[in-house]
Design an enzyme around this catalytic site. Structure first.
Site, PDB file in Angstrom:
ATOM      1  N   GLY A 135       9.433  31.176  41.554  1.00  0.00           N
ATOM      2  CA  GLY A 135       9.098  32.478  40.986  1.00  0.00           C
ATOM      3  C   GLY A 135       7.651  32.812  41.294  1.00  0.00           C
ATOM      4  O   GLY A 135       6.867  31.930  41.674  1.00  0.00           O
TER       5      GLY A 135
ATOM      6  N   GLN B 122      -0.351  36.825  39.817  1.00  0.00           N
ATOM      7  CA  GLN B 122      -0.736  35.557  40.460  1.00  0.00           C
ATOM      8  C   GLN B 122      -1.316  35.785  41.865  1.00  0.00           C
ATOM      9  O   GLN B 122      -1.943  34.896  42.426  1.00  0.00           O
ATOM     10  CB  GLN B 122       0.459  34.596  40.531  1.00  0.00           C
ATOM     11  CG  GLN B 122       0.913  34.105  39.154  1.00  0.00           C
ATOM     12  CD  GLN B 122       2.095  33.165  39.250  1.00  0.00           C
ATOM     13  OE1 GLN B 122       3.243  33.613  39.363  1.00  0.00           O
ATOM     14  NE2 GLN B 122       1.826  31.877  39.243  1.00  0.00           N
TER      15      GLN B 122
ATOM     16  N   CYS C 258       3.748  25.526  37.383  1.00  0.00           N
ATOM     17  CA  CYS C 258       3.224  26.872  37.659  1.00  0.00           C
ATOM     18  C   CYS C 258       2.322  26.782  38.888  1.00  0.00           C
ATOM     19  O   CYS C 258       1.469  25.892  38.965  1.00  0.00           O
ATOM     20  CB  CYS C 258       2.441  27.378  36.455  1.00  0.00           C
ATOM     21  SG  CYS C 258       1.763  29.036  36.707  1.00  0.00           S
ATOM     22  N   LEU C 259       2.503  27.714  39.807  1.00  0.00           N
ATOM     23  CA  LEU C 259       1.695  27.699  41.033  1.00  0.00           C
ATOM     24  C   LEU C 259       0.225  27.993  40.718  1.00  0.00           C
ATOM     25  O   LEU C 259      -0.642  27.663  41.520  1.00  0.00           O
ATOM     26  CB  LEU C 259       2.253  28.720  42.038  1.00  0.00           C
ATOM     27  CG  LEU C 259       3.705  28.452  42.465  1.00  0.00           C
ATOM     28  CD1 LEU C 259       4.248  29.613  43.293  1.00  0.00           C
ATOM     29  CD2 LEU C 259       3.831  27.142  43.238  1.00  0.00           C
TER      30      LEU C 259
ATOM     31  N   HIS D 145       9.155  32.623  31.881  1.00  0.00           N
ATOM     32  CA  HIS D 145       7.856  32.109  32.357  1.00  0.00           C
ATOM     33  C   HIS D 145       7.101  33.209  33.124  1.00  0.00           C
ATOM     34  O   HIS D 145       5.912  33.433  32.895  1.00  0.00           O
ATOM     35  CB  HIS D 145       8.128  30.892  33.261  1.00  0.00           C
ATOM     36  CG  HIS D 145       6.926  30.321  33.952  1.00  0.00           C
ATOM     37  ND1 HIS D 145       6.456  29.049  33.718  1.00  0.00           N
ATOM     38  CD2 HIS D 145       6.118  30.838  34.907  1.00  0.00           C
ATOM     39  CE1 HIS D 145       5.400  28.819  34.485  1.00  0.00           C
ATOM     40  NE2 HIS D 145       5.177  29.902  35.229  1.00  0.00           N
ATOM     41  N   GLU D 146       7.809  33.904  34.026  1.00  0.00           N
ATOM     42  CA  GLU D 146       7.155  34.941  34.842  1.00  0.00           C
ATOM     43  C   GLU D 146       6.756  36.141  33.984  1.00  0.00           C
ATOM     44  O   GLU D 146       5.718  36.752  34.211  1.00  0.00           O
ATOM     45  CB  GLU D 146       8.070  35.392  35.991  1.00  0.00           C
ATOM     46  CG  GLU D 146       8.485  34.295  36.958  1.00  0.00           C
ATOM     47  CD  GLU D 146       7.326  33.488  37.519  1.00  0.00           C
ATOM     48  OE1 GLU D 146       6.211  34.022  37.642  1.00  0.00           O
ATOM     49  OE2 GLU D 146       7.533  32.301  37.823  1.00  0.00           O
TER      50      GLU D 146
ATOM     51  N   HIS E  90       3.506  35.705  32.392  1.00  0.00           N
ATOM     52  CA  HIS E  90       2.369  36.037  33.269  1.00  0.00           C
ATOM     53  C   HIS E  90       1.996  37.517  33.136  1.00  0.00           C
ATOM     54  O   HIS E  90       0.815  37.863  33.195  1.00  0.00           O
ATOM     55  CB  HIS E  90       2.722  35.764  34.738  1.00  0.00           C
ATOM     56  CG  HIS E  90       2.572  34.330  35.157  1.00  0.00           C
ATOM     57  ND1 HIS E  90       1.375  33.657  35.068  1.00  0.00           N
ATOM     58  CD2 HIS E  90       3.449  33.449  35.704  1.00  0.00           C
ATOM     59  CE1 HIS E  90       1.529  32.418  35.531  1.00  0.00           C
ATOM     60  NE2 HIS E  90       2.785  32.260  35.918  1.00  0.00           N
TER      61      HIS E  90
HETATM   62  O1  K1U Z   1       3.913  29.868  39.219  1.00  0.00           O
HETATM   63  C1  K1U Z   1       5.023  30.295  38.915  1.00  0.00           C
HETATM   64  O2  K1U Z   1       5.142  31.130  38.039  1.00  0.00           O
HETATM   65  C2  K1U Z   1       6.215  29.768  39.646  1.00  0.00           C
HETATM   66  C3  K1U Z   1       6.829  28.556  38.947  1.00  0.00           C
HETATM   67  C4  K1U Z   1       8.110  29.008  38.263  1.00  0.00           C
HETATM   68  C5  K1U Z   1       8.712  28.075  37.271  1.00  0.00           C
HETATM   69  C6  K1U Z   1       8.999  26.757  37.562  1.00  0.00           C
HETATM   70  C7  K1U Z   1       9.599  25.943  36.622  1.00  0.00           C
HETATM   71  C8  K1U Z   1       9.935  26.451  35.392  1.00  0.00           C
HETATM   72  C9  K1U Z   1       9.634  27.757  35.087  1.00  0.00           C
HETATM   73  C10 K1U Z   1       9.031  28.579  36.032  1.00  0.00           C
HETATM   74  C11 K1U Z   1       7.139  27.528  40.031  1.00  0.00           C
HETATM   75  O3  K1U Z   1       7.938  27.727  40.873  1.00  0.00           O
HETATM   76  S1  K1U Z   1       6.204  26.094  40.005  1.00  0.00           S
HETATM   77  C12 K1U Z   1       7.019  25.034  41.152  1.00  0.00           C
HETATM   78  C13 K1U Z   1       8.088  24.336  40.449  1.00  0.00           C
HETATM   79  O4  K1U Z   1       7.895  23.894  39.343  1.00  0.00           O
HETATM   80  C14 K1U Z   1       9.433  24.184  41.026  1.00  0.00           C
HETATM   81  C15 K1U Z   1       9.650  24.390  42.356  1.00  0.00           C
HETATM   82  C16 K1U Z   1      10.926  24.242  42.864  1.00  0.00           C
HETATM   83  C17 K1U Z   1      11.968  23.856  42.037  1.00  0.00           C
HETATM   84  C18 K1U Z   1      11.744  23.651  40.687  1.00  0.00           C
HETATM   85  C19 K1U Z   1      10.456  23.804  40.179  1.00  0.00           C
HETATM   86 ZN    ZN Z   2       3.591  30.450  36.535  1.00  0.00          ZN
END
Ligand code: K1U
Ligand code: ZN
Length: 175
Positions: A46, A51, A99-100, A141-142, A145
C-alpha cells in the site's frame, strides 16, 4: 511514469491531515500511476499520497496475492480516492504491520476485523464494499496516513520507544 521518494518518520509532513481530491483529473491519474510504480519498487502492499509528499486523500493498495497456491503474484492495483469508513465491526484482529515510512520495523496492531468503506476510483466512479482480512487492515493503515497517524501511534509508549530506538540504530549502522 516515475518512482517517487518515500518520506520517512520523523518528517513532519507525515503528520499533516490530507485534503479531499475535488476533481479526479488527468493530473490525479498521473500521480496514481507514479504511486503504483513507487509501491511496487518499494515492495509495499500500500502507499498513501502523503508518503510521497502529496497531502491529498488518495491511496493505492495491491496485496499481490497469487491467483492459485504457489503461483506467481498477479498485479491488481486498487485506487482509493477520498475513502471513508462507514462502519466497523466490534470484533478486532491483530496483524504484524510494517510501513514504508518506518522502514524495516514491524509491530502487532489491533484494528476492527471488518469495515464498510466508500471511495472513488481513478475514473471518479464511487464504490461501497465490506472489506476484511489483509485488504481491510491495509486500507485502515493507509487511511490513518491521510489523518497524519502512523501504525506506531497504536502501540504503547514503551513499545513505540523501543521500535524507534531500533530504527535509529539501524539507520546509524547503515550510515
Ligand atoms: O507504508 C505503507 O503504508 C505500506 C505498508 C502497508 C501495510 C503493510 C502491512 C500491514 C498494513 C499495511 C507496507 O506495505 S510495508 C511492507 C510490508 O509490511 C509488507 C510487504 C509485503 C507483504 C506484506 C507486508
Ligand atoms: Zn504506512
Amino acid at each position: 511514469m516515475a518512482i517517487l521518494p518515500i518520506i520517512e518518520t520523523p518528517d513532519p509532513l507525515l503528520r499533516q491531515i490530507s485534503s479531499s481530491v475535488e476533481d479526479v483529473t488527468d493530473e490525479t491519474r498521473a500521480l496514481v500511476k507514479d504511486m503504483i510504480e513507487t509501491m511496487y519498487a518499494a515492495h509495499g502492499i500500500g502507499l498513501a499520497a502523503i508518503q510521497v509528499g502529496v497531502p491529498k486523500r488518495l491511496l493505492v493498495i495491491d496485496l499481490q496475492e497469487p491467483e492459485e497456491e504457489g503461483g506467481e503474484p498477479v498485479k491488481k492495483p486498487m485506487v482509493f480516492i477520498n475513502p471513508e469508513i462507514l462502519s466497523e465491526s466490534e470484533e478486532l484482529q491483530v496483524y504484524n504491520e510494517g510501513c514504508l515510512s518506518v522502514p524495516e520495523q514491524y509491530a502487532e496492531v489491533e484494528r476492527p476485523e471488518r469495515i464498510r468503506a466508500r471511495w472513488q476510483d481513478e475514473h471518479g466512479a464511487t464504490h461501497e464494499e465490506e472489506l476484511d482480512g489483509l485488504l481491510g487492515i491495509c486500507l485502515q493503515h493507509e487511511m490513518d496516513h491521510l489523518n497524519g497517524v502512523l501504525f506506531i501511534d497504536h502501540l504503547s509508549r514503551m513499545k513505540r520507544d523501543m521500535l524507534l530506538k531500533k530504527l535509529a540504530k539501524s539507520r546509524k549502522l547503515a550510515a
